[in-house]
Design a protein around this motif. Structure first.
Motif, PDB file in Angstrom:
ATOM      1  N   CYS A 103      60.210  41.966  38.151  1.00 41.87           N
ATOM      2  CA  CYS A 103      58.967  41.646  37.442  1.00 41.87           C
ATOM      3  C   CYS A 103      59.218  41.410  35.956  1.00 41.87           C
ATOM      4  N   ALA A 104      58.676  40.314  35.438  1.00 36.74           N
ATOM      5  CA  ALA A 104      58.804  39.982  34.019  1.00 36.74           C
ATOM      6  C   ALA A 104      57.770  40.694  33.165  1.00 36.74           C
ATOM      7  N   VAL A 105      56.725  41.210  33.778  1.00 35.33           N
ATOM      8  CA  VAL A 105      55.669  41.955  33.078  1.00 35.33           C
ATOM      9  C   VAL A 105      55.382  43.214  33.877  1.00 35.33           C
ATOM     10  N   VAL A 106      55.268  44.341  33.179  1.00 37.50           N
ATOM     11  CA  VAL A 106      55.065  45.641  33.831  1.00 37.50           C
ATOM     12  C   VAL A 106      53.956  46.395  33.103  1.00 37.50           C
ATOM     13  N   GLU A 107      53.114  47.054  33.861  1.00 42.97           N
ATOM     14  CA  GLU A 107      52.134  47.987  33.292  1.00 42.97           C
ATOM     15  C   GLU A 107      52.544  49.419  33.623  1.00 42.97           C
ATOM     16  N   MET A 108      52.519  50.277  32.624  1.00 44.61           N
ATOM     17  CA  MET A 108      52.590  51.722  32.846  1.00 44.61           C
ATOM     18  C   MET A 108      51.187  52.260  32.615  1.00 44.61           C
ATOM     19  N   ARG A 109      50.582  52.801  33.655  1.00 42.64           N
ATOM     20  CA  ARG A 109      49.185  53.220  33.618  1.00 42.64           C
ATOM     21  C   ARG A 109      49.112  54.744  33.770  1.00 42.64           C
ATOM     22  N   ARG A 110      48.410  55.389  32.839  1.00 45.60           N
ATOM     23  CA  ARG A 110      48.281  56.855  32.863  1.00 45.60           C
ATOM     24  C   ARG A 110      46.798  57.202  32.815  1.00 45.60           C
ATOM     25  N   PHE A 157      54.393  42.183  37.574  1.00 42.71           N
ATOM     26  CA  PHE A 157      53.924  40.827  37.819  1.00 42.71           C
ATOM     27  C   PHE A 157      55.033  39.843  37.453  1.00 42.71           C
ATOM     28  N   ALA A 158      54.926  38.640  37.986  1.00 45.30           N
ATOM     29  CA  ALA A 158      55.918  37.603  37.683  1.00 45.30           C
ATOM     30  C   ALA A 158      55.814  37.119  36.248  1.00 45.30           C
ATOM     31  N   GLY A 159      54.641  37.167  35.646  1.00 42.19           N
ATOM     32  CA  GLY A 159      54.428  36.706  34.274  1.00 42.19           C
ATOM     33  C   GLY A 159      52.987  36.955  33.880  1.00 42.19           C
ATOM     34  N   MET A 160      52.636  36.589  32.660  1.00 43.67           N
ATOM     35  CA  MET A 160      51.285  36.874  32.174  1.00 43.67           C
ATOM     36  C   MET A 160      50.222  36.051  32.901  1.00 43.67           C
ATOM     37  N   ASP A 161      50.495  34.790  33.184  1.00 39.91           N
ATOM     38  CA  ASP A 161      49.512  33.987  33.923  1.00 39.91           C
ATOM     39  C   ASP A 161      49.347  34.519  35.340  1.00 39.91           C
ATOM     40  N   GLN A 162      50.452  34.871  35.975  1.00 39.95           N
ATOM     41  CA  GLN A 162      50.370  35.410  37.325  1.00 39.95           C
ATOM     42  C   GLN A 162      49.679  36.766  37.326  1.00 39.95           C
ATOM     43  N   ARG A 163      49.851  37.539  36.241  1.00 41.20           N
ATOM     44  CA  ARG A 163      49.131  38.811  36.118  1.00 41.20           C
ATOM     45  C   ARG A 163      47.628  38.575  36.166  1.00 41.20           C
ATOM     46  N   ARG A 164      47.159  37.614  35.386  1.00 39.13           N
ATOM     47  CA  ARG A 164      45.716  37.321  35.391  1.00 39.13           C
ATOM     48  C   ARG A 164      45.249  36.937  36.791  1.00 39.13           C
ATOM     49  N   GLU A 165      45.997  36.081  37.460  1.00 36.91           N
ATOM     50  CA  GLU A 165      45.598  35.630  38.794  1.00 36.91           C
ATOM     51  C   GLU A 165      45.578  36.791  39.789  1.00 36.91           C
ATOM     52  N   ALA A 166      46.602  37.638  39.733  1.00 33.88           N
ATOM     53  CA  ALA A 166      46.671  38.761  40.670  1.00 33.88           C
ATOM     54  C   ALA A 166      45.557  39.771  40.424  1.00 33.88           C
ATOM     55  N   LEU A 167      45.287  40.057  39.140  1.00 36.94           N
ATOM     56  CA  LEU A 167      44.231  41.020  38.828  1.00 36.94           C
ATOM     57  C   LEU A 167      42.859  40.474  39.191  1.00 36.94           C
ATOM     58  N   GLU A 168      42.635  39.202  38.952  1.00 38.14           N
ATOM     59  CA  GLU A 168      41.359  38.603  39.362  1.00 38.14           C
ATOM     60  C   GLU A 168      41.197  38.681  40.877  1.00 38.14           C
ATOM     61  N   SER A 169      42.271  38.374  41.607  1.00 38.12           N
ATOM     62  CA  SER A 169      42.210  38.412  43.061  1.00 38.12           C
ATOM     63  C   SER A 169      41.884  39.814  43.561  1.00 38.12           C
ATOM     64  N   PHE A 170      42.505  40.817  42.942  1.00 33.29           N
ATOM     65  CA  PHE A 170      42.287  42.183  43.408  1.00 33.29           C
ATOM     66  C   PHE A 170      40.939  42.738  42.972  1.00 33.29           C
ATOM     67  N   TYR A 171      40.642  42.682  41.665  1.00 30.37           N
ATOM     68  CA  TYR A 171      39.449  43.364  41.159  1.00 30.37           C
ATOM     69  C   TYR A 171      38.146  42.654  41.523  1.00 30.37           C
ATOM     70  N   TYR A 172      38.218  41.359  41.828  1.00 31.35           N
ATOM     71  CA  TYR A 172      37.027  40.664  42.307  1.00 31.35           C
ATOM     72  C   TYR A 172      37.005  40.550  43.826  1.00 31.35           C
ATOM     73  N   GLY A 173      38.004  41.150  44.478  1.00 37.67           N
ATOM     74  CA  GLY A 173      38.120  41.049  45.924  1.00 37.67           C
ATOM     75  C   GLY A 173      37.407  42.161  46.665  1.00 37.67           C
ATOM     76  N   PRO A 174      37.356  42.072  47.980  1.00 33.64           N
ATOM     77  CA  PRO A 174      36.533  42.994  48.781  1.00 33.64           C
ATOM     78  C   PRO A 174      37.047  44.429  48.828  1.00 33.64           C
ATOM     79  N   VAL A 175      38.360  44.637  48.775  1.00 31.74           N
ATOM     80  CA  VAL A 175      38.863  46.010  48.912  1.00 31.74           C
ATOM     81  C   VAL A 175      38.484  46.842  47.698  1.00 31.74           C
ATOM     82  N   TRP A 176      38.723  46.312  46.488  1.00 32.39           N
ATOM     83  CA  TRP A 176      38.343  47.066  45.297  1.00 32.39           C
ATOM     84  C   TRP A 176      36.829  47.227  45.218  1.00 32.39           C
TER      85      TRP A 176
END
Length: 250
Positions: A9-16, A65-84
């Motif tokens: 991954c080219a971009v990483v989040e550490m979440r606490r 994530f693969a990169g910053m643009d892909q991060r946006r796409e992945a987060l939009e897919s997850f947080y606007y998706g049915p499971v979340w």
């Protein structure tokens, strides 16, 4: 393009996350069965989920994530998706604060994490892994950052005797502002030990390193603050595989 694994991954989040007292297990009853696979399916790669050994109401986890643009796409897919949408109220009800987030990228040279352990399997992956994450908050000094992530990393890895993954702040603008990230310049390292005894021996070796004492003195003079997180993997954590402690060069 989706990353093949967390190490790439080219971009990483550490979440606490600071949780409501006594609600760590309540969050895991939502997170583990519903929010791990669904985030992976959205294009993220989870790099480990942990309970803070010194603060049982703090949940610490990594995703990439693969990169910053892909991060946006992945987060939009997850947080606007049915499971979340189905489970967000239950998850959010356990949290006091979810904004302690560092947005990171690999160092130069990169110090990637090891291959992930497989949750639930017998053998080394089932050992009582002891994860140690160091977080340094740096002044705006690129030279100091470069020094810590090269010479400093070499000392850490030599003393620990296991691979030490390391990241630095990603300076790009947050592409998903719905989830805030902390301002500032940070360096984060992550090392995995088979158990607390091996970590204790590694910590003793680090304290006895004259070069590490010089490094910490220089960091202190520059106003660098640091903290150490001692972490316990959750049942579904895909954290890096702990290595058998030994002599690791570089």
């Amino acid at each position: 393009m989706q990353p093949s694994d967390f190490a790439s991954c080219a971009v990483v989040e550490m979440r606490r996350y600071a949780l409501r007292p006594g609600h760590f297990d309540d969050l895991q009853r939502v997170f583990q069965p519903w929010l791990v696979a669904s985030q992976e399916q959205a294009g993220m790669r989870l790099g480990g989920q942990f309970r803070d050994r010194e603060d049982p109401d703090r949940f610490v986890w990594f995703r990439g994530f693969a990169g910053m643009d892909q991060r946006r796409e992945a987060l939009e897919s997850f947080y606007y998706g049915p499971v979340w949408q189905a489970h967000r109220d239950a998850a959010n009800a356990t949290m006091l604060d979810s904004d302690d987030v560092l947005l990171l990228r690999p160092t130069e040279p990169a110090h990637h994490p090891a291959a992930p352990a497989t949750p639930g399997l017998p053998g080394p992956t089932a050992s009582p892994t002891w994860a140690v994450a160091h977080v340094w908050a740096l002044p705006a000094d690129a030279g100091l950052e470069a020094w810590l992530t090269t010479s400093g990393h070499a000392v850490l890895q030599r003393a620990f005797g296991v691979p030490v993954a390391m990241w630095r702040t990603e300076p790009a603008e947050n592409t998903f502002p719905r989830l805030p990230v902390r301002d500032g310049r940070f360096v984060v390292s992550l090392a995995m030990f088979e158990d607390g005894e091996r970590w204790g021996l590694a910590a003793d070796r680090l304290e006895s390193e004259p070069e590490w004492r010089r490094i910490t003195a220089r960091l202190s003079e520059a106003g660098v603050t640091s903290e150490v997180n001692h972490l316990q993997p959750t049942a579904t954590s895909g954290h890096p595989m702990p290595a058998v402690a030994g002599v690791v060069e570089g």
